[in-house]
Scaffold this active site. Structure first.
Site, mmCIF file in Angstrom:
data_model
loop_
_atom_site.group_PDB
_atom_site.id
_atom_site.type_symbol
_atom_site.label_atom_id
_atom_site.label_comp_id
_atom_site.label_asym_id
_atom_site.label_seq_id
_atom_site.Cartn_x
_atom_site.Cartn_y
_atom_site.Cartn_z
ATOM 1 N N PRO A 252 0.813 -1.218 0.000
ATOM 2 C CA PRO A 252 0.000 0.000 0.000
ATOM 3 C C PRO A 252 0.846 1.267 0.000
ATOM 4 O O PRO A 252 0.349 2.348 -0.285
ATOM 5 C CB PRO A 252 -0.795 -0.095 1.305
ATOM 6 C CG PRO A 252 -0.636 -1.500 1.783
ATOM 7 C CD PRO A 252 0.639 -2.008 1.212
ATOM 8 N N GLU B 62 0.358 -7.434 7.134
ATOM 9 C CA GLU B 62 1.046 -6.869 8.302
ATOM 10 C C GLU B 62 2.378 -6.236 7.960
ATOM 11 O O GLU B 62 2.866 -5.378 8.698
ATOM 12 C CB GLU B 62 1.253 -7.930 9.389
ATOM 13 C CG GLU B 62 -0.030 -8.458 10.005
ATOM 14 C CD GLU B 62 -0.591 -9.686 9.292
ATOM 15 O OE1 GLU B 62 -0.233 -9.922 8.114
ATOM 16 O OE2 GLU B 62 -1.395 -10.405 9.905
ATOM 17 N N ARG C 222 -1.212 -7.895 -21.419
ATOM 18 C CA ARG C 222 -2.038 -7.412 -22.537
ATOM 19 C C ARG C 222 -1.274 -6.518 -23.500
ATOM 20 O O ARG C 222 -1.698 -6.324 -24.632
ATOM 21 C CB ARG C 222 -3.233 -6.599 -22.008
ATOM 22 C CG ARG C 222 -4.210 -7.387 -21.182
ATOM 23 C CD ARG C 222 -5.252 -6.460 -20.585
ATOM 24 N NE ARG C 222 -5.978 -5.722 -21.617
ATOM 25 C CZ ARG C 222 -6.973 -6.234 -22.319
ATOM 26 N NH1 ARG C 222 -7.389 -7.444 -22.084
ATOM 27 N NH2 ARG C 222 -7.560 -5.515 -23.246
ATOM 28 N N ASP D 106 -8.156 0.640 -26.642
ATOM 29 C CA ASP D 106 -8.632 0.508 -25.276
ATOM 30 C C ASP D 106 -8.673 1.837 -24.549
ATOM 31 O O ASP D 106 -7.884 2.726 -24.798
ATOM 32 C CB ASP D 106 -7.701 -0.433 -24.494
ATOM 33 C CG ASP D 106 -8.345 -1.777 -24.250
ATOM 34 O OD1 ASP D 106 -9.581 -1.874 -24.388
ATOM 35 O OD2 ASP D 106 -7.613 -2.713 -23.924
HETATM 36 C C1 J9Q Z 1 0.122 -6.201 0.137
HETATM 37 N N1 J9Q Z 1 -3.185 -3.854 0.928
HETATM 38 O O1 J9Q Z 1 -2.904 -2.750 -1.468
HETATM 39 C C2 J9Q Z 1 -2.990 -1.998 -2.591
HETATM 40 N N2 J9Q Z 1 -1.983 -2.279 -3.387
HETATM 41 C C3 J9Q Z 1 -1.262 -3.261 -2.804
HETATM 42 C C4 J9Q Z 1 -1.848 -3.531 -1.586
HETATM 43 C C5 J9Q Z 1 -1.415 -4.498 -0.569
HETATM 44 C C6 J9Q Z 1 -2.093 -4.618 0.668
HETATM 45 C C7 J9Q Z 1 -1.649 -5.548 1.602
HETATM 46 C C8 J9Q Z 1 -0.536 -6.329 1.342
HETATM 47 C C9 J9Q Z 1 -0.306 -5.284 -0.811
#
Ligand code: J9Q
Length: 245
Positions: free
Chosen positions: A89, A116, A154, A169
């Protein structure tokens, strides 16, 4: 192009990689995917891949050693130099431009993080880039890895039936798609727009482009900043805006 995935849930990838366009691309040998179990690189008796965080706190943290060993093993077994991506994230947000850059690279090695977290030293030692696929909480990086692979594959020549489908696209031209219809002509009282039945290809093209611009303005005005509009289309947009107020 080759993708390698490092995960503690290799089974997760079994079915999705067999389906649809991606499955065909793998069958044709245009895309190669290696799924590696991080657990296989844990050296202790119990094959531990995570541990409690230093400093205390809830949850478990993925250990550095198994991941670093796995990355080194995959790299050593290949004559390519893949970009090492950690799904997280905290990463840069994935978009079509990033997909295009990845498609032009020498391959991707995607590490699926868990919710985590991953020992920070993995990032310092082996990760080239952290990538997020959006702002929401997931259990792990497995779904993000599939999203990245799908979008990148793609763009590899030959993966789509015709080159046209990729070029036209959404996001390639920066606009949302125009409305689509198929048989029947009338469904529950809702009719297909007359112009699409006219057989006039120039008129159809103009109508579709106008619908794309209209939709994009209504649903994703942020996208319009990056699109080259003709003078006529700018006029049209202005009209749409004044009619709205
Ligand atoms: C590994 N939320 O969330 C959005 N992009 C990747 C992630 C993510 C997460 C939890 C663990 C990646």
């Amino acid at each position: 192009m080759r993708f390698d995935i490092l995960t503690i849930f290799p089974d997760f990838f079994e079915s999705p990689l067999k389906q649809s366009i991606l499955g065909k691309a793998i069958e044709k040998g245009l895309v190669e995917i290696g799924v590696h179990n991080i657990r296989d690189f844990a050296l202790d008796k119990h094959k531990t891949t995570d541990d409690s965080p230093y400093g205390g706190g809830d949850g478990m943290v993925m250990k550095a050693e198994p991941i670093v060993m796995a990355v080194e093993s995959v790299k050593a077994g290949s004559n390519k130099n893949p970009k090492v991506v950690l799904t997280s994230p905290q990463g840069r947000q994935f978009n079509q431009q990033m997909a295009a850059e990845f498609a032009a690279s020498d391959g991707l090695l995607i590490i699926c993080g868990r919710y985590e977290g991953v020992d920070e030293r993995v990032k310092e030692l082996v990760v080239d880039m952290e990538v997020s696929v959006g702002d929401y909480v997931l259990s792990g990086g497995e779904v993000p890895a599939l999203i990245i692979i799908d979008a990148v594959a793609r763009l590899i020549p030959g993966v789509l039936g015709s080159d046209l489908s990729a070029k036209n696209d959404s996001f390639s031209h920066g606009l949302l798609e125009y409305p689509q219809y198929t048989r029947p002509e009338s469904f529950r009282g809702l009719k297909v727009p007359e112009v699409l039945l006219s057989g006039n290809h120039q008129e159809i093209k103009t109508w579709r482009r106008a619908e794309s611009v209209k939709r994009t303005m209504e649903k994703r005005p942020d996208l319009l900043e990056r699109v080259q509009l003709t003078e006529k289309e700018k006029e049209y947009l202005k009209e749409l805006k004044t009619n709205k107020q």
